[in-house]
Design a protein around this motif. Structure first.
Motif, mmCIF file in Angstrom:
data_model
loop_
_atom_site.group_PDB
_atom_site.id
_atom_site.type_symbol
_atom_site.label_atom_id
_atom_site.label_comp_id
_atom_site.label_asym_id
_atom_site.label_seq_id
_atom_site.Cartn_x
_atom_site.Cartn_y
_atom_site.Cartn_z
ATOM 1 N N LYS A 1 -19.476 -15.322 15.562
ATOM 2 C CA LYS A 1 -18.587 -16.102 14.709
ATOM 3 C C LYS A 1 -18.262 -15.382 13.407
ATOM 4 N N VAL A 2 -19.192 -14.575 12.888
ATOM 5 C CA VAL A 2 -18.989 -13.975 11.576
ATOM 6 C C VAL A 2 -18.349 -12.587 11.629
ATOM 7 N N LYS A 3 -18.086 -12.078 12.824
ATOM 8 C CA LYS A 3 -17.446 -10.781 12.910
ATOM 9 C C LYS A 3 -16.022 -10.876 12.371
ATOM 10 N N PHE A 4 -15.589 -9.848 11.680
ATOM 11 C CA PHE A 4 -14.251 -9.853 11.121
ATOM 12 C C PHE A 4 -13.712 -8.431 11.081
ATOM 13 N N ASP A 5 -12.414 -8.335 10.924
ATOM 14 C CA ASP A 5 -11.781 -7.028 10.817
ATOM 15 C C ASP A 5 -12.038 -6.483 9.418
ATOM 16 N N GLU A 6 -12.742 -5.380 9.346
ATOM 17 C CA GLU A 6 -13.058 -4.804 8.045
ATOM 18 C C GLU A 6 -11.799 -4.244 7.389
ATOM 19 N N PRO A 7 -11.722 -4.353 6.074
ATOM 20 C CA PRO A 7 -10.581 -3.774 5.355
ATOM 21 C C PRO A 7 -10.509 -2.267 5.613
ATOM 22 N N GLN A 8 -9.318 -1.731 5.579
ATOM 23 C CA GLN A 8 -9.126 -0.308 5.840
ATOM 24 C C GLN A 8 -8.156 0.286 4.824
ATOM 25 N N TRP A 9 -8.291 1.591 4.634
ATOM 26 C CA TRP A 9 -7.351 2.319 3.796
ATOM 27 C C TRP A 9 -6.295 2.935 4.713
ATOM 28 N N VAL A 10 -5.031 2.672 4.394
ATOM 29 C CA VAL A 10 -3.925 3.148 5.224
ATOM 30 C C VAL A 10 -2.968 3.973 4.369
ATOM 31 N N ARG A 11 -2.510 5.077 4.904
ATOM 32 C CA ARG A 11 -1.600 5.951 4.168
ATOM 33 C C ARG A 11 -0.271 5.253 3.891
ATOM 34 N N PHE A 12 0.161 5.295 2.631
ATOM 35 C CA PHE A 12 1.469 4.773 2.258
ATOM 36 C C PHE A 12 2.466 5.906 2.454
ATOM 37 N N VAL A 13 3.411 5.708 3.349
ATOM 38 C CA VAL A 13 4.339 6.783 3.723
ATOM 39 C C VAL A 13 5.524 6.859 2.767
ATOM 40 N N ASP A 14 6.246 5.737 2.630
ATOM 41 C CA ASP A 14 7.396 5.692 1.726
ATOM 42 C C ASP A 14 7.689 4.237 1.376
ATOM 43 N N LYS A 15 8.792 4.002 0.674
ATOM 44 C CA LYS A 15 9.115 2.656 0.211
ATOM 45 C C LYS A 15 9.358 1.674 1.345
ATOM 46 N N ASP A 16 9.563 2.196 2.551
ATOM 47 C CA ASP A 16 9.785 1.324 3.705
ATOM 48 C C ASP A 16 8.485 0.953 4.408
ATOM 49 N N THR A 17 7.365 1.447 3.911
ATOM 50 C CA THR A 17 6.066 1.112 4.503
ATOM 51 C C THR A 17 5.815 -0.393 4.380
ATOM 52 N N GLY B 1 -9.450 10.362 -18.196
ATOM 53 C CA GLY B 1 -9.424 11.010 -19.501
ATOM 54 C C GLY B 1 -8.523 10.353 -20.521
ATOM 55 N N ASP B 2 -8.565 9.032 -20.627
ATOM 56 C CA ASP B 2 -7.809 8.254 -21.616
ATOM 57 C C ASP B 2 -6.334 8.069 -21.282
ATOM 58 N N ASP B 3 -5.873 8.651 -20.188
ATOM 59 C CA ASP B 3 -4.466 8.494 -19.803
ATOM 60 C C ASP B 3 -4.356 7.894 -18.407
ATOM 61 N N SER B 4 -3.163 7.467 -18.062
ATOM 62 C CA SER B 4 -2.902 6.988 -16.704
ATOM 63 C C SER B 4 -1.929 7.943 -16.026
ATOM 64 N N TYR B 5 -2.055 8.048 -14.712
ATOM 65 C CA TYR B 5 -1.237 8.991 -13.944
ATOM 66 C C TYR B 5 -0.735 8.300 -12.686
ATOM 67 N N ARG B 6 0.455 8.711 -12.251
ATOM 68 C CA ARG B 6 1.043 8.153 -11.031
ATOM 69 C C ARG B 6 1.071 9.222 -9.942
ATOM 70 N N TYR B 7 0.590 8.832 -8.787
ATOM 71 C CA TYR B 7 0.580 9.708 -7.622
ATOM 72 C C TYR B 7 1.453 9.087 -6.536
ATOM 73 N N TYR B 8 2.246 9.942 -5.882
ATOM 74 C CA TYR B 8 3.160 9.437 -4.865
ATOM 75 C C TYR B 8 2.588 9.586 -3.458
ATOM 76 N N ASP B 9 1.477 10.260 -3.364
ATOM 77 C CA ASP B 9 0.762 10.404 -2.092
ATOM 78 C C ASP B 9 -0.534 9.606 -2.231
ATOM 79 N N PHE B 10 -0.623 8.460 -1.562
ATOM 80 C CA PHE B 10 -1.764 7.582 -1.775
ATOM 81 C C PHE B 10 -2.023 6.683 -0.570
ATOM 82 N N ASP B 11 -3.165 6.006 -0.612
ATOM 83 C CA ASP B 11 -3.540 5.014 0.398
ATOM 84 C C ASP B 11 -3.460 3.627 -0.217
ATOM 85 N N ILE B 12 -3.195 2.633 0.628
ATOM 86 C CA ILE B 12 -3.263 1.242 0.179
ATOM 87 C C ILE B 12 -4.333 0.526 0.996
ATOM 88 N N LEU B 13 -4.933 -0.491 0.398
ATOM 89 C CA LEU B 13 -5.977 -1.263 1.063
ATOM 90 C C LEU B 13 -5.335 -2.345 1.921
#
Length: 217
Positions: free
Chosen positions: A56-72, A123-135
């Motif tokens: 009863k307690v089994k569930f689909d574990e969260p996964q990291w999936v590659r974000f391809v582009d804005k149409d993902t 290091g005190d700043d924020s950065y944007r990366y275009y190659d990333f994973d989403i949860l």
């Protein structure tokens, strides 16, 4: 001539006590056997119930999936909160190149910004990366935000990455003004960080993303 044994009152009483004691012991032994059998039977039933509960307690574990582009598709992407405009924000992670050693940093993806990028801090700043994973979580109820402070993380905290010093980084979330901002918990620094206003903001009171505890369910 026949011999007669003359039992006195005292000896008869002693014999009666002895017989009674033997009967009592026998009764207790019998009860013990019945109780043992009942307990063993009960344990078997309990084990069967536990086995059924495991299914009863089994569930689909969260996964990291590659974000391809804005149409993902973001259909199963885990909604980590809302921005200042009440639009959904998502948990993401990137391979950072800011340090000498490879780091995996958790951060925030805000589609409402119009930029398909994961924003992380370093290091005190924020950065944007275009190659990333989403949860991604098919069942978002398996995840819950738990409050913590000063670089600590609750039991069950989801790993969001790793620092250049090989420290595990958990996923943090902080409420600032009217929005929510996602970043990292850094235990070595005794604090958490989130990206806010294109800068790295230190927060000592925050929430940590954790796997829901099903042990009591």
């Amino acid at each position: 001539m026949a011999s007669y044994v003359n039992f006195s009152f005292s000896s008869t009483k002693q014999r009666s006590i002895a017989i009674g004691a033997v009967a009592l012991v026998a009764t207790l032994i019998t009860i013990g056997i019945v109780v043992t059998i009942t307990i063993k039977h009960g344990s078997s039933s309990t084990n069967n119930l536990l086995i059924k509960s495991e299914f009863k307690v089994k569930f689909d574990e969260p996964q990291w999936v590659r974000f391809v582009d804005k149409d993902t598709s973001l259909v199963n992407a885990f909604v980590g909160g809302t921005n200042a405009r009440s639009s959904s924000i998502y948990v993401c992670r990137v391979n950072s190149t800011k340090s000498r050693a490879l780091e995996l940093l958790p951060g925030m993806f805000d589609p409402d910004s119009g930029i398909s990028a994961c924003e992380v801090t370093w290091g005190d700043d924020s950065y944007r990366y275009y190659d990333f994973d989403i949860l991604v979580a098919k069942d978002p109820s398996v995840l819950v935000w738990e409050s913590d402070t000063y670089g600590d993380a609750p039991i069950g905290a989801l790993s969001g990455g790793i620092s250049e010093m090989n420290d595990e980084l958990q996923i943090s979330r902080a409420d600032i003004n009217s929005g929510q901002y996602i970043g990292k918990v850094h235990g070595r620094h005794s604090r958490a960080y989130v990206a806010y206003g294109s800068r790295e903001r230190t927060v000592r009171t925050y929430q940590v993303l954790c796997l829901q505890d099903y042990s009591l369910g």
